[in-house]
Motif scaffolding. Structure first.
Motif, mmCIF file in Angstrom:
data_model
loop_
_atom_site.group_PDB
_atom_site.id
_atom_site.type_symbol
_atom_site.label_atom_id
_atom_site.label_comp_id
_atom_site.label_asym_id
_atom_site.label_seq_id
_atom_site.Cartn_x
_atom_site.Cartn_y
_atom_site.Cartn_z
ATOM 1 N N PRO A 18 -68.128 -35.065 24.238
ATOM 2 C CA PRO A 18 -67.163 -34.196 24.926
ATOM 3 C C PRO A 18 -65.730 -34.653 24.667
ATOM 4 N N VAL A 19 -64.817 -33.695 24.697
ATOM 5 C CA VAL A 19 -63.390 -33.977 24.586
ATOM 6 C C VAL A 19 -62.811 -33.794 25.982
ATOM 7 N N ARG A 20 -61.946 -34.722 26.406
ATOM 8 C CA ARG A 20 -61.424 -34.717 27.770
ATOM 9 C C ARG A 20 -59.932 -34.432 27.785
ATOM 10 N N VAL A 21 -59.455 -34.039 28.939
ATOM 11 C CA VAL A 21 -58.014 -33.875 29.146
ATOM 12 C C VAL A 21 -57.347 -35.201 28.813
ATOM 13 N N GLY A 22 -56.265 -35.146 28.090
ATOM 14 C CA GLY A 22 -55.548 -36.347 27.694
ATOM 15 C C GLY A 22 -55.996 -36.926 26.371
ATOM 16 N N ASP A 23 -57.035 -36.366 25.787
ATOM 17 C CA ASP A 23 -57.452 -36.827 24.464
ATOM 18 C C ASP A 23 -56.497 -36.264 23.415
ATOM 19 N N LEU A 24 -56.163 -37.099 22.455
ATOM 20 C CA LEU A 24 -55.423 -36.672 21.277
ATOM 21 C C LEU A 24 -56.481 -36.348 20.228
ATOM 22 N N VAL A 25 -56.581 -35.072 19.883
ATOM 23 C CA VAL A 25 -57.614 -34.618 18.953
ATOM 24 C C VAL A 25 -56.996 -34.456 17.570
ATOM 25 N N HIS A 26 -57.679 -35.002 16.573
ATOM 26 C CA HIS A 26 -57.269 -34.872 15.170
ATOM 27 C C HIS A 26 -58.353 -34.054 14.469
ATOM 28 N N VAL A 27 -57.957 -32.950 13.869
ATOM 29 C CA VAL A 27 -58.898 -32.093 13.160
ATOM 30 C C VAL A 27 -58.536 -32.177 11.685
ATOM 31 N N ARG A 28 -59.423 -32.793 10.900
ATOM 32 C CA ARG A 28 -59.168 -33.047 9.473
ATOM 33 C C ARG A 28 -60.039 -32.142 8.628
ATOM 34 N N ALA A 29 -59.435 -31.563 7.589
ATOM 35 C CA ALA A 29 -60.185 -30.613 6.764
ATOM 36 C C ALA A 29 -59.834 -30.756 5.292
ATOM 37 N N GLN A 30 -60.796 -30.356 4.462
ATOM 38 C CA GLN A 30 -60.596 -30.360 3.018
ATOM 39 C C GLN A 30 -61.521 -29.347 2.369
ATOM 40 N N VAL A 31 -61.177 -28.948 1.147
ATOM 41 C CA VAL A 31 -62.034 -28.052 0.371
ATOM 42 C C VAL A 31 -63.184 -28.882 -0.194
ATOM 43 N N ASN A 32 -64.409 -28.406 0.040
ATOM 44 C CA ASN A 32 -65.590 -29.087 -0.506
ATOM 45 C C ASN A 32 -66.131 -28.411 -1.756
ATOM 46 N N TRP A 33 -65.953 -27.087 -1.830
ATOM 47 C CA TRP A 33 -66.550 -26.303 -2.915
ATOM 48 C C TRP A 33 -65.747 -25.026 -3.081
ATOM 49 N N THR A 34 -65.686 -24.532 -4.303
ATOM 50 C CA THR A 34 -65.079 -23.222 -4.549
ATOM 51 C C THR A 34 -66.005 -22.385 -5.405
ATOM 52 N N GLY A 35 -65.984 -21.089 -5.117
ATOM 53 C CA GLY A 35 -66.657 -20.096 -5.952
ATOM 54 C C GLY A 35 -65.587 -19.294 -6.663
ATOM 55 N N ARG A 36 -65.887 -18.053 -6.959
ATOM 56 C CA ARG A 36 -64.912 -17.202 -7.647
ATOM 57 C C ARG A 36 -63.796 -16.771 -6.700
ATOM 58 N N THR A 37 -64.160 -16.340 -5.483
ATOM 59 C CA THR A 37 -63.157 -15.870 -4.523
ATOM 60 C C THR A 37 -63.310 -16.546 -3.159
ATOM 61 N N SER A 38 -64.259 -17.434 -3.033
ATOM 62 C CA SER A 38 -64.493 -18.085 -1.737
ATOM 63 C C SER A 38 -64.491 -19.598 -1.885
ATOM 64 N N MET A 39 -64.417 -20.258 -0.745
ATOM 65 C CA MET A 39 -64.400 -21.713 -0.743
ATOM 66 C C MET A 39 -64.980 -22.227 0.569
ATOM 67 N N GLU A 40 -65.656 -23.380 0.494
ATOM 68 C CA GLU A 40 -66.141 -24.023 1.710
ATOM 69 C C GLU A 40 -65.154 -25.094 2.110
ATOM 70 N N ILE A 41 -64.810 -25.094 3.394
ATOM 71 C CA ILE A 41 -63.924 -26.099 3.955
ATOM 72 C C ILE A 41 -64.739 -26.951 4.914
ATOM 73 N N GLY A 42 -64.712 -28.256 4.708
ATOM 74 C CA GLY A 42 -65.370 -29.183 5.626
ATOM 75 C C GLY A 42 -64.359 -29.692 6.637
ATOM 76 N N VAL A 43 -64.779 -29.767 7.907
ATOM 77 C CA VAL A 43 -63.877 -30.172 8.980
ATOM 78 C C VAL A 43 -64.525 -31.272 9.807
ATOM 79 N N ARG A 44 -63.736 -32.273 10.118
ATOM 80 C CA ARG A 44 -64.159 -33.374 10.990
ATOM 81 C C ARG A 44 -63.212 -33.408 12.177
ATOM 82 N N VAL A 45 -63.771 -33.527 13.389
ATOM 83 C CA VAL A 45 -62.973 -33.562 14.616
ATOM 84 C C VAL A 45 -63.077 -34.962 15.216
ATOM 85 N N LEU A 46 -61.920 -35.581 15.439
ATOM 86 C CA LEU A 46 -61.850 -36.926 16.019
ATOM 87 C C LEU A 46 -61.033 -36.868 17.307
ATOM 88 N N ALA A 47 -61.343 -37.741 18.255
ATOM 89 C CA ALA A 47 -60.572 -37.784 19.498
ATOM 90 C C ALA A 47 -60.303 -39.227 19.884
#
Length: 188
Positions: free
Chosen positions: A81-110
């Motif tokens: 769980p994430v609580r009031v007062g937590d500093l949340v960092h949401v980190r993302a990057q491209v993992n894969w690309t197709g012709r017109t689409s892409m997968e983005i991976g996201v990690r959430v830290l608190a």
């Protein structure tokens, strides 16, 4: 050393120059407030999902060089769980690309906003974005260039998730067509 693959059906001359994973990697940080809590006193999952979608959209736009829209969200996992007062960092990057689409991976830290302890991983997700032009039509995206072994692993895992998404979509379509042919159209 970097590596990438040309999308099936794309002629080499049609392929945009590749971009490294690091070129669009992004982190969004936000301090959680009481306005974002649920009845249990923890932060709404939907608030975290919006932050995930926001940062993934920024990564997709950076990588593709223009607008990109969310096509799907896979495997949104809440680990802690994430609580009031937590500093949340949401980190993302491209993992894969197709012709017109892409997968983005996201990690959430608190982490507690007023403590110097290391952040805890509280969630993760994978989103698929489609690059679109001014008319909302799909447009090509550059291949993603892998820079590290971790990038290559994430790319391979993304390809597996894509195969599963496509197989699931095919199986559901076949089932619906079968039910319609049997006169059992129940608006699945």
């Amino acid at each position: 050393m970097t590596d990438h693959a040309i999308s099936p059906g794309a002629a080499p001359e049609d392929t945009l120059p590749g971009k490294p994973v690091s070129a669009s990697r992004t982190t969004l940080s936000h301090i959680m407030t009481a306005a974002e809590t649920n009845l249990l006193g923890t932060v709404h999952g939907g608030v975290i999902m919006k932050l995930v979608d926001d940062v993934a959209g920024a990564v997709a736009g950076r990588h593709s060089g223009g607008p990109a829209v969310t096509a799907s969200m896979d495997e949104m996992v809440f680990m802690e769980p994430v609580r009031v007062g937590d500093l949340v960092h949401v980190r993302a990057q491209v993992n894969w690309t197709g012709r017109t689409s892409m997968e983005i991976g996201v990690r959430v830290l608190a982490e507690r906003w007023n403590e110097s302890t290391p952040p805890t991983r509280v969630g993760s997700a994978y989103l698929v974005f489609a690059a679109v032009d001014a008319d909302g039509k799909p447009r090509p995206v550059p291949p993603v260039l892998m820079e590290t072994e971790k990038d290559r692993r994430r790319n391979q895992e993304a390809q597996i998730r894509r195969q599963h998404r496509l197989a699931r979509r095919r199986a559901i379509k076949e089932l619906r067509e079968k039910r319609i042919a049997e006169g059992l159209n129940d608006d699945l």
